[in-house]
Design an enzyme around this catalytic site. Structure first.
Site, PDB file in Angstrom:
ATOM      1  N   THR A 184     123.185  29.498  38.435  1.00 22.79           N
ATOM      2  CA  THR A 184     121.983  29.004  38.966  1.00 22.79           C
ATOM      3  C   THR A 184     121.920  28.811  40.631  1.00 22.79           C
ATOM      4  O   THR A 184     120.938  29.083  41.238  1.00 22.79           O
ATOM      5  CB  THR A 184     121.359  27.807  38.290  1.00 22.79           C
TER       6      THR A 184
ATOM      7  N   GLN B 148     113.467  53.423  36.570  1.00 26.50           N
ATOM      8  CA  GLN B 148     114.685  52.731  36.249  1.00 26.50           C
ATOM      9  C   GLN B 148     114.757  51.271  36.619  1.00 26.50           C
ATOM     10  O   GLN B 148     115.230  50.309  36.237  1.00 26.50           O
ATOM     11  CB  GLN B 148     115.953  53.423  36.462  1.00 26.50           C
ATOM     12  N   TRP B 149     113.977  51.046  38.080  1.00 29.41           N
ATOM     13  CA  TRP B 149     114.153  50.016  38.634  1.00 29.41           C
ATOM     14  C   TRP B 149     113.418  49.084  37.946  1.00 29.41           C
ATOM     15  O   TRP B 149     113.881  47.688  37.890  1.00 29.41           O
ATOM     16  CB  TRP B 149     113.694  50.282  40.047  1.00 29.41           C
TER      17      TRP B 149
ATOM     18  N   SER C  86      98.734  51.629  43.649  1.00 30.48           N
ATOM     19  CA  SER C  86      98.116  52.091  42.556  1.00 30.48           C
ATOM     20  C   SER C  86      97.487  53.795  42.945  1.00 30.48           C
ATOM     21  O   SER C  86      96.513  53.735  43.868  1.00 30.48           O
ATOM     22  CB  SER C  86      96.803  51.349  42.361  1.00 30.48           C
TER      23      SER C  86
ATOM     24  N   LEU D 206     118.814  36.001  44.071  1.00 31.44           N
ATOM     25  CA  LEU D 206     120.152  36.710  44.411  1.00 31.44           C
ATOM     26  C   LEU D 206     120.982  36.903  43.136  1.00 31.44           C
ATOM     27  O   LEU D 206     121.631  37.821  42.818  1.00 31.44           O
ATOM     28  CB  LEU D 206     120.912  35.431  45.124  1.00 31.44           C
ATOM     29  N   HIS D 207     121.025  35.793  42.130  1.00 36.26           N
ATOM     30  CA  HIS D 207     121.531  36.161  40.780  1.00 36.26           C
ATOM     31  C   HIS D 207     121.138  37.340  40.163  1.00 36.26           C
ATOM     32  O   HIS D 207     121.851  38.239  39.700  1.00 36.26           O
ATOM     33  CB  HIS D 207     121.354  35.012  40.073  1.00 36.26           C
TER      34      HIS D 207
ATOM     35  N   ARG E 279     123.290  49.260  38.668  1.00 34.45           N
ATOM     36  CA  ARG E 279     122.785  50.428  39.396  1.00 34.45           C
ATOM     37  C   ARG E 279     123.796  50.982  40.463  1.00 34.45           C
ATOM     38  O   ARG E 279     123.352  51.792  40.938  1.00 34.45           O
ATOM     39  CB  ARG E 279     121.618  50.163  39.853  1.00 34.45           C
TER      40      ARG E 279
HETATM   41  C1  LIG Z   1     123.209  53.748  33.010  1.00 32.44           C
HETATM   42  C2  LIG Z   1     122.249  53.189  32.274  1.00 32.44           C
HETATM   43  C3  LIG Z   1     121.624  53.826  31.261  1.00 32.44           C
HETATM   44  C4  LIG Z   1     120.518  53.317  30.708  1.00 32.44           C
HETATM   45  N1  LIG Z   1     119.885  54.147  29.809  1.00 32.44           N
HETATM   46  C5  LIG Z   1     118.730  53.766  29.104  1.00 32.44           C
HETATM   47  C6  LIG Z   1     117.965  54.462  28.014  1.00 32.44           C
HETATM   48  O1  LIG Z   1     118.560  55.458  27.811  1.00 32.44           O
HETATM   49  N2  LIG Z   1     116.922  53.908  27.379  1.00 32.44           N
HETATM   50  C7  LIG Z   1     116.332  52.776  27.849  1.00 32.44           C
HETATM   51  O2  LIG Z   1     115.332  52.407  27.363  1.00 32.44           O
HETATM   52  N3  LIG Z   1     116.891  52.010  28.929  1.00 32.44           N
HETATM   53  C8  LIG Z   1     118.063  52.553  29.558  1.00 32.44           C
HETATM   54  N4  LIG Z   1     118.849  51.749  30.431  1.00 32.44           N
HETATM   55  C9  LIG Z   1     118.087  50.442  30.991  1.00 32.44           C
HETATM   56  C10 LIG Z   1     118.878  49.293  30.167  1.00 32.44           C
HETATM   57  O3  LIG Z   1     118.828  49.035  28.826  1.00 32.44           O
HETATM   58  C11 LIG Z   1     118.123  47.786  30.668  1.00 32.44           C
HETATM   59  O4  LIG Z   1     116.926  47.895  30.440  1.00 32.44           O
HETATM   60  C12 LIG Z   1     117.989  47.763  32.492  1.00 32.44           C
HETATM   61  O5  LIG Z   1     119.193  48.096  32.638  1.00 32.44           O
HETATM   62  C13 LIG Z   1     117.688  46.475  32.790  1.00 32.44           C
HETATM   63  O6  LIG Z   1     118.728  45.516  32.323  1.00 32.44           O
HETATM   64  P1  LIG Z   1     118.775  44.265  32.031  1.00 32.44           P
HETATM   65  O7  LIG Z   1     117.812  44.077  30.984  1.00 32.44           O
HETATM   66  O8  LIG Z   1     120.058  43.578  31.745  1.00 32.44           O
HETATM   67  O9  LIG Z   1     117.917  43.569  33.397  1.00 32.44           O
HETATM   68  P2  LIG Z   1     116.854  42.433  33.432  1.00 32.44           P
HETATM   69  O10 LIG Z   1     115.682  42.835  32.846  1.00 32.44           O
HETATM   70  O11 LIG Z   1     116.878  42.083  34.944  1.00 32.44           O
HETATM   71  O12 LIG Z   1     117.454  41.185  32.974  1.00 32.44           O
HETATM   72  C14 LIG Z   1     118.455  40.469  33.304  1.00 32.44           C
HETATM   73  C15 LIG Z   1     119.095  39.611  32.090  1.00 32.44           C
HETATM   74  O13 LIG Z   1     118.207  38.587  31.713  1.00 32.44           O
HETATM   75  C16 LIG Z   1     118.094  38.511  30.263  1.00 32.44           C
HETATM   76  N5  LIG Z   1     116.859  39.219  29.834  1.00 32.44           N
HETATM   77  C17 LIG Z   1     115.817  39.430  30.412  1.00 32.44           C
HETATM   78  N6  LIG Z   1     114.800  39.651  29.663  1.00 32.44           N
HETATM   79  C18 LIG Z   1     115.045  39.306  28.296  1.00 32.44           C
HETATM   80  C19 LIG Z   1     114.449  39.225  27.258  1.00 32.44           C
HETATM   81  N7  LIG Z   1     113.217  39.642  27.018  1.00 32.44           N
HETATM   82  N8  LIG Z   1     115.265  39.070  25.965  1.00 32.44           N
HETATM   83  C20 LIG Z   1     116.558  38.662  26.147  1.00 32.44           C
HETATM   84  N9  LIG Z   1     117.106  38.563  27.276  1.00 32.44           N
HETATM   85  C21 LIG Z   1     116.473  38.911  28.300  1.00 32.44           C
HETATM   86  C22 LIG Z   1     119.369  39.374  29.513  1.00 32.44           C
HETATM   87  O14 LIG Z   1     120.208  38.862  29.695  1.00 32.44           O
HETATM   88  C23 LIG Z   1     119.385  40.486  30.905  1.00 32.44           C
HETATM   89  O15 LIG Z   1     120.516  40.933  30.825  1.00 32.44           O
HETATM   90  C24 LIG Z   1     119.848  52.093  31.074  1.00 32.44           C
HETATM   91  C25 LIG Z   1     120.479  51.465  32.204  1.00 32.44           C
HETATM   92  C26 LIG Z   1     121.610  51.726  32.827  1.00 32.44           C
HETATM   93  C27 LIG Z   1     122.352  50.841  33.721  1.00 32.44           C
END
Ligand SMILES: Cc1cc2nc3c(=O)[nH]c(=O)nc-3n(C[C@H](O)[C@H](O)[C@H](O)COP(=O)(O)OP(=O)(O)OC[C@H]3O[C@@H](n4cnc5c(N)ncnc54)[C@H](O)[C@@H]3O)c2cc1C
Length: 280
Positions: free
Chosen positions: A70, A90-91, A103, A190-191, A200
């Site tokens: 935190t 992806q972002w 938009s 930052l976290h 990424r």
């Molecule tokens: C190499 C690679 C391949 C991928 N391939 C695919 C693919 O084929 N198809 C696809 O759909 N996606 C794909 N993704 C996307 C991936 O599944 C994640 O959606 C994306 O990387 C965002 O990660 P995140 O959810 O950890 O990040 P964030 O959304 O920033 O969340 C950060 C953290 O917050 C927590 N969090 C946030 N929201 C929630 C929630 N609603 N419930 C529970 N915990 C939460 C989790 O701990 C999460 O790790 C890929 C990603 C990578 C890096």
């Protein structure tokens, strides 16, 4: 300090931020806080005190190493990003930041689309079902690049024709390809930014988003250099072992025979373990 990633697409930096070829940009618009804000939050129970820089560095490294996250959320960064739509998609999966995107319903989309460099074109990887392998014939790579250019130009012609015929912008845009550029503001602490970078900048992420992530990393390093160093040391460049991997390493360190097939025939796990060993 070690560079966070590879910058193959970076083509310069000016007042509008870092340029990422051919039309991309990343600009740090604003930020709040830095290493001092992380330390201040972590020391809230003790007051500001008179800690040395060395003490602050040690504290930040402790926080990073022990998942005390935190205090890093006290630092906020805001970026202006211009990138191809396939990178933005992806972002935007990173839900813990806030986005505001241009938009295509309000504005006419500009004639800018992504065309890969010939050297960056690869064939479908057999090892990674989402990746590319660079073992490609240069003629085939050049053919693909020409195809992308042609497809982009033709699509934009169709789009312009629709706009000229007074078709609504929200409909005209549906003929445009994933390589068109979009722009957005991204505000993130930052976290969560480190989490984005961890995913990424990884070699499994698509090269085109890795280039943008590398610039984000350089900006984050400028904002909070001590925190960034700790992030690199503990998370980005650190090596995490599964239980099976740790058993093999433990056996090898003791000069013992490692357990036979600890991965139960899982080739991906075995290969990833060998990759980790290559890093050590
Ligand atoms: C190499 C690679 C391949 C991928 N391939 C695919 C693919 O084929 N198809 C696809 O759909 N996606 C794909 N993704 C996307 C991936 O599944 C994640 O959606 C994306 O990387 C965002 O990660 P995140 O959810 O950890 O990040 P964030 O959304 O920033 O969340 C950060 C953290 O917050 C927590 N969090 C946030 N929201 C929630 C929630 N609603 N419930 C529970 N915990 C939460 C989790 O701990 C999460 O790790 C890929 C990603 C990578 C890096």
């Amino acid at each position: 300090m070690e560079e966070p990633g590879g910058l193959t697409g970076l083509s310069g930096v000016d007042d509008d931020g870092f340029k990422i070829a051919p039309h991309g940009r990343v600009r740090l618009v604003d930020h709040m806080g830095g290493d001092a804000a992380v330390v201040q939050a972590a020391r809230v129970s003790y007051g500001p005190g008179t800690k040395t820089v060395r003490g602050d560095r040690g504290l930040i490294r402790y926080l990073m190493g022990h998942g005390h996250t935190t205090p890093f959320e006290m630092v906020q960064l805001k970026f202006h990003v211009k990138c191809p739509i396939f990178v933005a998609r992806q972002w935007f999966r990173h839900r813990t930041g806030s986005f505001n995107e241009i938009s295509g319903r309000y504005s006419v989309v500009t004639d800018e689309f992504f065309v890969p460099e010939v050297d960056d074109v690869g064939v479908q990887s057999s090892a990674n079902r989402q990746g590319r392998s660079m073992a490609i014939d240069m003629g085939a790579a050049q053919f693909f690049v020409n195809l992308v250019k042609q497809a982009g130009e033709e699509a934009y012609e169709h789009y312009s024709e629709a706009i000229d015929n007074d078709i609504a912008r929200e409909l005209a845009r549906i003929v445009l390809p994933l390589g068109m550029y979009t722009q957005f503001y991204w505000s993130v602490n930052l976290h969560n930014l480190y989490h984005f970078l961890e995913l990424r900048l990884d070699s499994h992420a698509q090269q085109e988003i890795r280039e943008f992530a590398t610039v984000v990393a350089l900006c984050a390093r400028d904002v909070a250099p001590i925190s960034f160093e700790a992030f690199m040391d503990y998370r980005l460049k650190g090596v995490r072992l599964s239980r099976q991997e740790a058993e093999i390493v433990r056996a090898r360190l003791r000069g013992q025979e490692p357990p036979e097939d600890p991965f139960g025939g899982n080739i991906r796990e075995r290969d990833e373990f060998e990759q980790k060993m290559g890093l050590l």
